[in-house]
Design a protein around this motif. Structure first.
Motif, short mmCIF file in Angstrom:
data_model
loop_
_atom_site.label_atom_id
_atom_site.label_comp_id
_atom_site.label_asym_id
_atom_site.label_seq_id
_atom_site.Cartn_x
_atom_site.Cartn_y
_atom_site.Cartn_z
N VAL A 1 0.84 -1.19 0.00
CA VAL A 1 0.00 0.00 0.00
C VAL A 1 0.88 1.25 0.00
CG1 VAL A 1 -1.88 -1.17 1.21
CG2 VAL A 1 -0.14 0.06 2.52
N GLU B 1 4.24 -1.10 3.30
CA GLU B 1 3.90 0.26 2.87
C GLU B 1 5.08 0.89 2.14
OE1 GLU B 1 1.59 4.21 4.52
OE2 GLU B 1 2.12 2.58 5.89
N ARG C 1 4.37 -3.28 7.87
CA ARG C 1 3.54 -2.73 8.95
C ARG C 1 3.55 -3.66 10.15
NH1 ARG C 1 -2.18 -0.30 6.66
NH2 ARG C 1 -1.34 1.55 5.60
N LEU D 1 -7.18 -5.38 3.39
CA LEU D 1 -5.94 -5.85 4.00
C LEU D 1 -6.15 -6.99 4.98
CD1 LEU D 1 -4.07 -2.46 4.55
CD2 LEU D 1 -4.08 -3.97 2.54
N HIS E 1 -5.09 0.30 -2.90
CA HIS E 1 -5.29 1.51 -2.10
C HIS E 1 -6.43 1.30 -1.12
CE1 HIS E 1 -8.41 1.81 -5.20
NE2 HIS E 1 -9.07 2.55 -4.34
N ASP E 2 -7.06 0.13 -1.18
CA ASP E 2 -8.26 -0.15 -0.39
C ASP E 2 -7.88 -0.83 0.92
OD1 ASP E 2 -10.70 -0.87 0.67
OD2 ASP E 2 -11.54 -1.57 -1.24
N GLU E 3 -7.86 -0.06 1.99
CA GLU E 3 -7.45 -0.58 3.30
C GLU E 3 -8.39 -1.68 3.81
OE1 GLU E 3 -4.94 0.51 5.58
OE2 GLU E 3 -3.99 1.81 4.10
N SER E 4 -9.63 -1.69 3.36
CA SER E 4 -10.58 -2.69 3.85
C SER E 4 -10.24 -4.09 3.37
CB SER E 4 -12.00 -2.33 3.40
OG SER E 4 -12.16 -2.52 2.00
N VAL F 1 1.46 -7.01 5.23
CA VAL F 1 1.19 -5.71 4.61
C VAL F 1 2.46 -4.88 4.65
CG1 VAL F 1 -0.17 -3.59 4.67
CG2 VAL F 1 -1.24 -5.77 5.30
#
Length: 225
Positions: free
Chosen positions: A40, A216, A225, A208, A203-206, A214
Motif C-alpha cells: 500500500v 507500505e 507494517r 488488507l 489503495h483499499d485498506e478494507s 502488509v
C-alpha cells in the motif's frame, strides 16, 4: 531459505527535467511461499513501479531480482518473456480479456503459449473455472460477463500455467465493495489452495484483512507494517 521472489537493494530512478527522483531506494524484500502480501501507499509512492519491476515488466537501475531461485536481473528480453509466461501470473485493474475469445479460449491461449496441448490443458481449464465459480460461463464471451466475472476469468488465467508468483495490480479498482471483497477472497483462496505466493498492490485498506503481510511504500522505501 529459498523464496519464490526476492529483491536485493532494488533501486529505480526517473528523470524529471533536471531532477532525478529515486522511486525505489535499495529495497530488500522476500515473498514467502503460500503467502498473500499487500503493498500500500499513496498515489505516486512507487508501489506500481515496484510491482512492474518484480514482474519483469520494467528494469531496475541497480539491485537483484530473484524469481523461483534464479537471478533474472541481467536476463535478455526473450528470457524475461519466458519468466513472465512460466513463473508469473498477472491480474490487472482491467481484466484485459480478448473480446472475440470465449472464457475457455482466453485460458487456452495462455496454456498454448506455454506449449501445452489442448488435450493437456482442457481438464485443467475446466478445474480452474470450477474453482473460480465460472463453469457455467465456459463458452461465454467477455461482453456477456459482469465486471466481477471478468476478473474471475483473469484470476483463472493468472493461475493456469501454475506460476510461482501471482502479481495483482489494483485488481478491484473497477468493482464495488462487495465484489471487491469477493475477488480478493478468491485470490487468497487460490494462493492457499495451490501454495503460491502473491503480491497485491491496493489503495483499499478494507481488503488488507485478507492478507498475511502488509508493506507500505514510503519515499522509495518498502516497510512492513
Amino acid at each position: 531459505m529459498r523464496y519464490p521472489l526476492e529483491t536485493k537493494q532494488l533501486t529505480k530512478r526517473f528523470k524529471d527535467g533536471d531532477d532525478t527522483i529515486e522511486v525505489l531506494n535499495a529495497v530488500d524484500f522476500q515473498l514467502e511461499q503460500g503467502s498473500f502480501t499487500a503493498v500500500v501507499g499513496p498515489s505516486g509512492s512507487g508501489k506500481s513501479t515496484f510491482l512492474s519491476i518484480v514482474g519483469a515488466l520494467l528494469s531496475a537501475d541497480e539491485g537483484q531480482l530473484i524469481v523461483d531461485g534464479k537471478d533474472i536481473s541481467t536476463m535478455k528480453d526473450q528470457q524475461l518473456s519466458d519468466v513472465r509466461l512460466k513463473s508469473m501470473g498477472f491480474i490487472f485493474q482491467s481484466a484485459n480479456l480478448i473480446p472475440y475469445l470465449t472464457v475457455k479460449d482466453q485460458l487456452q491461449l495462455v496454456a498454448t503459449l506455454n506449449k501445452q496441448t489442448k488435450k493437456q490443458s482442457l481438464e485443467k481449464i475446466k478445474a480452474m473455472l470450477d474453482d473460480v465459480g465460472l463453469s457455467h460461463r465456459i463458452n461465454h464471451y467477455p461482453h456477456q460477463l459482469s465486471g466481477g466475472e471478468k476478473q474471475r476469468v483473469a484470476i483463472a488465467r493468472a493461475f493456469i500455467n501454475d506460476p510461482a508468483v501471482i502479481l495483482a495490480d489494483e485488481p478491484t479498482a473497477n468493482l464495488d465493495e462487495e465484489r471487491s471483497k469477493e475477488i480478493v477472497a478468491l485470490i487468497k483462496q487460490e494462493v492457499k489452495a495451490n501454495n503460491k505466493a502473491a503480491i497485491m498492490v491496493t489503495h483499499d485498506e478494507s481488503l488488507l484483512t485478507y492478507c498475511d503481510h502488509v508493506y507500505e511504500m514510503d519515499h522509495g522505501h518498502l516497510k512492513q507494517r
